[in-house]
Write an enzyme that holds these catalytic residues in place. Structure first.
Site, PDB file in Angstrom:
ATOM      1  N   CYS A 134       0.827  -1.207   0.000  1.00  0.00           N
ATOM      2  CA  CYS A 134       0.000   0.000   0.000  1.00  0.00           C
ATOM      3  C   CYS A 134       0.862   1.258   0.000  1.00  0.00           C
ATOM      4  CB  CYS A 134      -0.903  -0.016   1.234  1.00  0.00           C
ATOM      5  SG  CYS A 134      -1.856   1.491   1.439  1.00  0.00           S
ATOM      6  N   CYS A 137      -0.500   4.111   2.226  1.00  0.00           N
ATOM      7  CA  CYS A 137      -0.251   3.965   3.669  1.00  0.00           C
ATOM      8  C   CYS A 137       1.212   4.204   4.019  1.00  0.00           C
ATOM      9  CB  CYS A 137      -0.604   2.558   4.153  1.00  0.00           C
ATOM     10  SG  CYS A 137      -2.044   1.820   3.391  1.00  0.00           S
ATOM     11  N   ASP A 138       2.131   3.746   3.175  1.00  0.00           N
ATOM     12  CA  ASP A 138       3.532   3.650   3.615  1.00  0.00           C
ATOM     13  C   ASP A 138       4.532   4.533   2.872  1.00  0.00           C
ATOM     14  OD1 ASP A 138       2.711   1.749   5.447  1.00  0.00           O
ATOM     15  OD2 ASP A 138       3.030   0.083   4.081  1.00  0.00           O
TER      16      ASP A 138
END
Ligand code: NAP
Length: 313
Positions: A134, A137-138
């Site tokens: 992701c 997200c990261d």
């Protein structure tokens, strides 16, 4: 009095949320059960440009938040819970989570897909420690680091372009020369000065003691093995994996018909081999998996559930 839902929806992605919106707006007592975060795969999408109405290119999480709000505004209930077992044999269907039992006249399964794993040594233990599925997200953990993106489909190419906003260099690693993504996305990636390509290559292993430190590649044509080590100053780097998805149908597959890849075989009507049980979204066998096709399925499943209830109860 026993609490029996008209429609119990399993999965709170675009398909489940649309089914929830339609069913609750149709005055059916409706519950969505979601095991993780609402939104499914779109919450790991940084930008949704092609959902009609999202003119200012909504982020996956913001589009999800609006879908949740809209479904709830018509009285749709949403609860957290992972289905552990069920009984669809009788007219009233029973669905169990670890802590609760639910009863419903109809069930809509909208469990979607999960990111496919590479399956190589080291992958599982380095998830969240350099290996990610992701970018939304990261990505910010890799500000000014090097990043590898695995895959050659739309997700890999689009997320690689997104990652160039953070990483100092992004290398797209793909197992062959031809790409599955759209030409537009590929052209955009080729024009990006931060993106490089490593083709005909697969990941053999990811290594690291608590954090990703090296990655072993194999050239599929020559068989040559190479190992990339993190820059000494950085100590680590990112490995973002976008190699497709697998349907989340495991719990249901002995009762609801699936194809050899695990997708529910129900057609456009979303009706399954079990009366009163419908399937919607990416977990259903179909040609095109997009937010718009998932929401279409959600609508169909809710309308079909409503028709089934009015003729059967
Ligand atoms: P995908 O289209 O299935 O592509 C998966 C990629 O991963 C392929 O290039 C495949 O290689 C590679 N791959 C599969 N298994 C692998 C393995 N074990 N090791 C190494 N590489 C492997 O998946 P996706 O990119 O997630 O897209 C899924 C669907 O969503 C597609 O229909 C796509 O068009 C759509 N999508 C659309 C948008 C958009 O419209 N903006 C954005 C994202 C996704 P091969 O090519 O060699 O098989």
């Amino acid at each position: 009095m026993e609490n029996i839902y008209d429609v119990l929806i399993i999965g709170g992605g675009p398909a489940g949320l649309s089914a929830g919106l339609y069913a609750s707006r149709g005055k059916l007592k409706t519950l969505i059960l979601e095991k993780e975060k609402n939104g499914g795969q779109i919450v790991i999408t940084h930008q949704v440009d092609n959902y009609p109405g999202s003119v200012e290119s909504a982020s996956g999480p913001s589009l999800t938040a609006r879908m949740v709000q809209q479904a709830k505004s018509f009285g749709c209930e949403i609860e957290k819970g992972e289905v552990t077992s069920f009984d669809f044999a009788d007219k009233i269907k029973v669905v169990n989570t670890a802590s609760k039992t639910y009863k419903a006249r109809t069930v809509i399964i909208a469990t979607g897909e999960n990111p496919r794993k590479m399956g190589c040594p080291g992958e599982t233990k380095l998830i969240g420690k350099g290996v990610s599925y992701c970018a939304t997200c990261d990505a910010d953990f890799f500000e000014d680091f090097e990043v590898f993106v695995i895959g050659g489909g739309d997700s890999a190419i689009e997320e690689a372009i997104y990652l160039t906003k953070f990483a100092r260099k992004v290398t797209i690693v793909h197992r062959r020369q031809g790409f599955r993504c759209t030409m537009t996305a590929l052209e955009k990636a080729k024009e990006n000065p931060k993106i490089e390509f490593l083709l005909d290559t697969v990941v053999e292993e990811v290594k690291g003691d608590g954090i990703l430190e090296s990655i072993v590649f194999k050239n599929k044509i020559t068989g040559e093995i190479t190992e990339y080590f993190a820059d000494e100053e950085d100590g680590t780097f990112g490995c973002f994996v976008f190699i497709g998805s697998v349907p989340q149908t495991e719990v249901f597959k002995d009762v609801i018909e699936c194809d050899e890849s695990g997708y529910f075989t129900a057609g456009e009507s979303t009706e399954t081999n079990v009366e009163g049980v419908f399937v919607a979204g990416d977990c259903r066998k179909k040609e095109v998996r997009q937010v718009v096709t998932a929401t279409g399925d959600g609508c169909t499943a809710a309308v079909m559930a409503e028709r089934y209830i009015s003729r059967s109860f």
